[in-house]
Design a protein around this motif. Structure first.
Motif, short mmCIF file in Angstrom:
data_model
loop_
_atom_site.label_atom_id
_atom_site.label_comp_id
_atom_site.label_asym_id
_atom_site.label_seq_id
_atom_site.Cartn_x
_atom_site.Cartn_y
_atom_site.Cartn_z
N VAL A 32 0.84 -1.20 0.00
CA VAL A 32 0.00 0.00 0.00
C VAL A 32 0.88 1.25 0.00
O VAL A 32 0.66 2.19 -0.77
N SER A 33 1.89 1.26 0.86
CA SER A 33 2.78 2.42 0.94
C SER A 33 3.59 2.60 -0.33
O SER A 33 3.71 3.72 -0.86
N ALA A 34 4.14 1.51 -0.85
CA ALA A 34 4.95 1.60 -2.07
C ALA A 34 4.11 2.02 -3.27
O ALA A 34 4.58 2.78 -4.12
N SER A 35 2.88 1.55 -3.34
CA SER A 35 2.00 1.90 -4.46
C SER A 35 1.70 3.39 -4.48
O SER A 35 1.63 4.02 -5.54
N ALA A 36 1.50 3.97 -3.28
CA ALA A 36 1.24 5.40 -3.20
C ALA A 36 2.44 6.21 -3.70
O ALA A 36 2.29 7.16 -4.49
N SER A 37 3.63 5.80 -3.29
CA SER A 37 4.84 6.52 -3.73
C SER A 37 5.09 6.32 -5.21
O SER A 37 5.47 7.26 -5.93
N GLN A 38 4.86 5.10 -5.69
CA GLN A 38 5.06 4.83 -7.12
C GLN A 38 4.14 5.67 -7.99
O GLN A 38 4.58 6.29 -8.97
N ALA A 39 2.86 5.74 -7.62
CA ALA A 39 1.90 6.51 -8.42
C ALA A 39 2.26 7.98 -8.45
O ALA A 39 2.19 8.64 -9.50
N GLY A 40 2.67 8.52 -7.31
CA GLY A 40 3.04 9.93 -7.25
C GLY A 40 4.28 10.25 -8.06
O GLY A 40 4.30 11.21 -8.84
N GLU A 41 5.32 9.44 -7.90
CA GLU A 41 6.56 9.68 -8.64
C GLU A 41 6.35 9.51 -10.14
O GLU A 41 6.95 10.22 -10.95
N THR A 42 5.49 8.56 -10.54
CA THR A 42 5.22 8.36 -11.96
C THR A 42 4.54 9.59 -12.55
O THR A 42 4.86 10.02 -13.67
N ASP A 64 24.17 32.04 -18.83
CA ASP A 64 24.32 31.11 -17.70
C ASP A 64 22.99 30.85 -17.01
O ASP A 64 22.71 29.73 -16.57
N PHE A 65 22.16 31.87 -16.89
CA PHE A 65 20.87 31.70 -16.23
C PHE A 65 19.98 30.77 -17.04
O PHE A 65 19.32 29.88 -16.49
N ALA A 66 19.95 30.95 -18.37
CA ALA A 66 19.14 30.09 -19.22
C ALA A 66 19.62 28.64 -19.15
O ALA A 66 18.82 27.71 -19.10
N SER A 67 20.94 28.46 -19.12
CA SER A 67 21.49 27.10 -19.00
C SER A 67 21.15 26.49 -17.65
O SER A 67 20.85 25.30 -17.55
N ALA A 68 21.18 27.32 -16.60
CA ALA A 68 20.86 26.83 -15.25
C ALA A 68 19.39 26.40 -15.16
O ALA A 68 19.06 25.44 -14.47
N ALA A 69 18.52 27.12 -15.87
CA ALA A 69 17.10 26.75 -15.86
C ALA A 69 16.89 25.38 -16.49
O ALA A 69 16.15 24.53 -15.96
N ILE A 70 17.56 25.12 -17.60
CA ILE A 70 17.46 23.80 -18.24
C ILE A 70 18.12 22.75 -17.37
O ILE A 70 17.64 21.61 -17.26
N GLY A 71 19.21 23.13 -16.71
CA GLY A 71 19.87 22.20 -15.79
C GLY A 71 18.97 21.85 -14.61
O GLY A 71 18.96 20.70 -14.15
N TRP A 72 18.22 22.83 -14.13
CA TRP A 72 17.28 22.57 -13.03
C TRP A 72 16.23 21.56 -13.46
O TRP A 72 15.93 20.61 -12.73
N LEU A 73 15.69 21.74 -14.66
CA LEU A 73 14.67 20.80 -15.16
C LEU A 73 15.26 19.41 -15.32
O LEU A 73 14.64 18.40 -14.94
N ALA A 74 16.49 19.34 -15.84
CA ALA A 74 17.14 18.04 -16.02
C ALA A 74 17.38 17.35 -14.68
O ALA A 74 17.20 16.13 -14.55
N ALA A 75 17.78 18.14 -13.67
CA ALA A 75 18.03 17.56 -12.35
C ALA A 75 16.74 17.05 -11.72
O ALA A 75 16.71 15.98 -11.10
N GLN A 76 15.66 17.82 -11.89
CA GLN A 76 14.37 17.38 -11.36
C GLN A 76 13.93 16.09 -12.03
O GLN A 76 13.42 15.17 -11.39
N ARG A 77 14.13 16.03 -13.34
CA ARG A 77 13.72 14.82 -14.06
C ARG A 77 14.57 13.62 -13.66
O ARG A 77 14.05 12.51 -13.50
N LYS A 78 15.86 13.82 -13.53
CA LYS A 78 16.74 12.71 -13.13
C LYS A 78 16.35 12.18 -11.76
O LYS A 78 16.27 10.96 -11.54
N GLN A 79 16.06 13.09 -10.83
CA GLN A 79 15.66 12.67 -9.49
C GLN A 79 14.35 11.90 -9.53
O GLN A 79 14.21 10.84 -8.88
N SER A 80 13.39 12.40 -10.29
CA SER A 80 12.09 11.75 -10.37
C SER A 80 12.18 10.41 -11.07
O SER A 80 11.54 9.43 -10.66
N ASP A 81 12.96 10.33 -12.15
CA ASP A 81 13.12 9.06 -12.87
C ASP A 81 13.76 8.01 -11.96
O ASP A 81 13.36 6.84 -11.99
N GLY A 82 14.74 8.44 -11.16
CA GLY A 82 15.38 7.51 -10.23
C GLY A 82 14.41 6.99 -9.20
O GLY A 82 14.38 5.79 -8.89
#
Length: 490
Positions: A68-78, A411-429
């Motif tokens: 039950v707990s794992a399913s809740a986390s899986q659905a949210g992260e997906t 640099d700011f524009a690159s950092a914004a794309i880097g932020w999105l990439a980091a968020q996606r990597k964390q979520s995919d993991g």
């Protein structure tokens, strides 16, 4: 033991074995069906042989709670991973050669300006520069639209999920009542218990759930933050969609019986499940990316703004980039929604009646005081060289974007794309981890409580042998009675 007692024991044994065979047959017919637990006959031995007490089921409370707990986390992260993937795809970030990110296209604009500065009289170079500027605008607008789409879809998803929660709680309540009343009367409630578990598992994917068991198999449900979802009767979850989720507008909170469970200031905020994830997308992730895009747009307008060349101290005015209603270049404060409104200045676009040479000469605002090439020389390149380095010039950015408060636009524009990439990597993991955890826990629970066809067939053969033995015993007792009666008559 008397013949009467032996016959009674044999007859009772036949009845018990018949019930056991019925349970085994029930298990065999349910083999391979997800969510169905193995049933078992409850047998008790006494002075008068064995007795059938009813039907029970295989259960593992600890494994089920883990699922039950794992399913809740899986659905949210997906849900989060899917949303971030769509933002990524909107800018084609995975194809570095053809990326449509603002950072990549700002770099191409800088290269076009450098090429134009080497041939300031070349109309083709001027047009390529204008095309590059329009590509930057299109990328910002498309990315802003994608971010707003994710917010809107998340809000719609929350509304649908809330309806699903209320529906599932109603079904859970009906099954729980059936189970409690059946447990009190001694009825077979094992199928209802399986069905209640299925409903609970579906519910946990939408909102993280914890459970408490009470007498007669009565179950109480709480959110993973401690708000009561069900106790004898279901609690009602409420939410109102926001029809216009424009940049800077917050979405509505969700409540359970008046207790806020999402949004700023929620005393008992949800920790997992689809609803929690959708609220995070709508209220945190997409707005943060939108803010970063707005700051890139503001930085573009500011970086390419024109300065008063007359010495009169006039305010900087929008140059190559502008936005509706702009009367001067923006300061360093966030302008919500600017990424979706930024445009190439019509005064430099021949397709809209402008002069493309204003890129080279200045005076985009039509104010003579802002003309850089006062002589009108076709070989003038100073302004173009200045614009080519505009993305590398230092400027300030609003801290609300969650990135560095100062630095270059590039640099700011690159950092914004880097932020999105980091968020996606964390979520995919996290998604991969919970996918594996749910798969392993589901298998472990199936092994512990599911129907094993081989075991059931073996048990069926043993029961048939036992039935035959009891039948022969009863037949022998009847034969002895017949012999006894014959002797008495003789």
């Amino acid at each position: 033991m008397s013949l009467t007692s032996a016959g009674a024991v044999a007859a009772k044994s036949l009845g018990v074995i018949s019930n056991e065979i019925s349970v085994a047959s029930r298990n065999i017919s349910a083999a391979g069906i997800a969510g169905v637990s193995a049933k078992r006959a409850k047998i008790a031995a006494g002075d008068e042989g064995v007795a059938f007490l009813g039907v029970g089921r295989a259960a593992d409370a600890a494994l089920f709670r883990s699922l039950v707990s794992a399913s809740a986390s899986q659905a949210g992260e997906t849900a989060i991973a899917d949303s971030l993937a769509r933002l990524d795809q909107s800018m084609n970030l995975q194809d570095s050669a053809n990326s449509r990110s603002p950072a990549a296209l700002i770099g191409k604009l800088s290269s076009a300006l450098q090429a134009y500065s080497a041939s300031p009289a070349n109309e083709t170079a001027a047009q390529l520069t204008l095309d590059a500027a329009q590509d930057v605008v299109a990328s910002l607008r498309d990315a802003a639209t994608a971010a707003q789409t994710e917010r809107r879809q998340a809000d719609i998803g929350i509304a649908s999920a809330v309806n699903d929660v209320n529906s599932l709680l109603a079904r859970f309540g009906a099954l729980n009542s059936e189970i409690v009343s059946g447990s009190v009367s001694g009825a077979d409630v094992t199928d209802a218990l399986d069905q209640r578990d299925d409903v609970l598992l579906e519910l946990s994917k939408i909102v993280g759930v914890t459970t408490v068991m009470r007498s007669n198999n009565d179950m109480v449900l709480y959110t993973d933050s401690g708000v009561t979802l069900f106790e004898t009767t279901p609690r009602h979850m409420t939410f109102s969609e926001t029809t216009n989720l424009s940049p800077g507008v917050s979405g509505a909170a969700i409540f359970i019986d008046g207790v806020q469970i999402t949004g700023a200031g929620a005393p008992l905020a949800l920790n997992s499940g689809t609803i929690q994830a959708l609220a995070k997308i709508r209220d945190e992730l997409a707005p943060r990316f939108q803010t970063q895009l707005d700051e890139i747009a503001r930085g573009l307008v500011a970086a390419f703004a024109e300065k008063d060349q007359s010495g009169a101290g006039g305010k900087p005015l929008p140059g190559l980039f502008t936005y509706p209603g702009a009367s001067e270049a923006p300061g360093a404060s966030l302008m919500a929604g600017l990424a979706g409104a930024i445009e190439v200045n019509a005064n430099v676009d021949p397709a809209r009646g402008g002069l493309i040479t204003r890129l080279r000469d200045g005076g985009v605002s039509n104010d003579p005081a802002y003309i850089y090439n006062s002589s009108g020389a076709t070989g003038y390149s100073t302004r173009l060289i200045e614009l080519a380095g505009a993305d590398a010039a230092p400027q300030s950015f609003d801290p609300a974007a969650g990135l560095s408060g100062s630095g270059s636009l590039k640099d700011f524009a690159s950092a914004a794309i880097g932020w999105l990439a980091a968020q996606r990597k964390q979520s995919d993991g996290a998604t991969s981890y919970f996918d594996a955890l749910v798969s392993q826990t589901t298998q472990a629970l199936s092994n512990a409580t599911g129907v094993n066809l081989d075991d059931q067939m073996t048990q069926m053969l043993a029961l048939e042998n036992s039935y035959q033995a009891s039948a022969k015993l009863l037949e022998a007792v009847n034969s002895l009675f017949d012999s006894l009666l014959s002797a008495i008559r003789a």
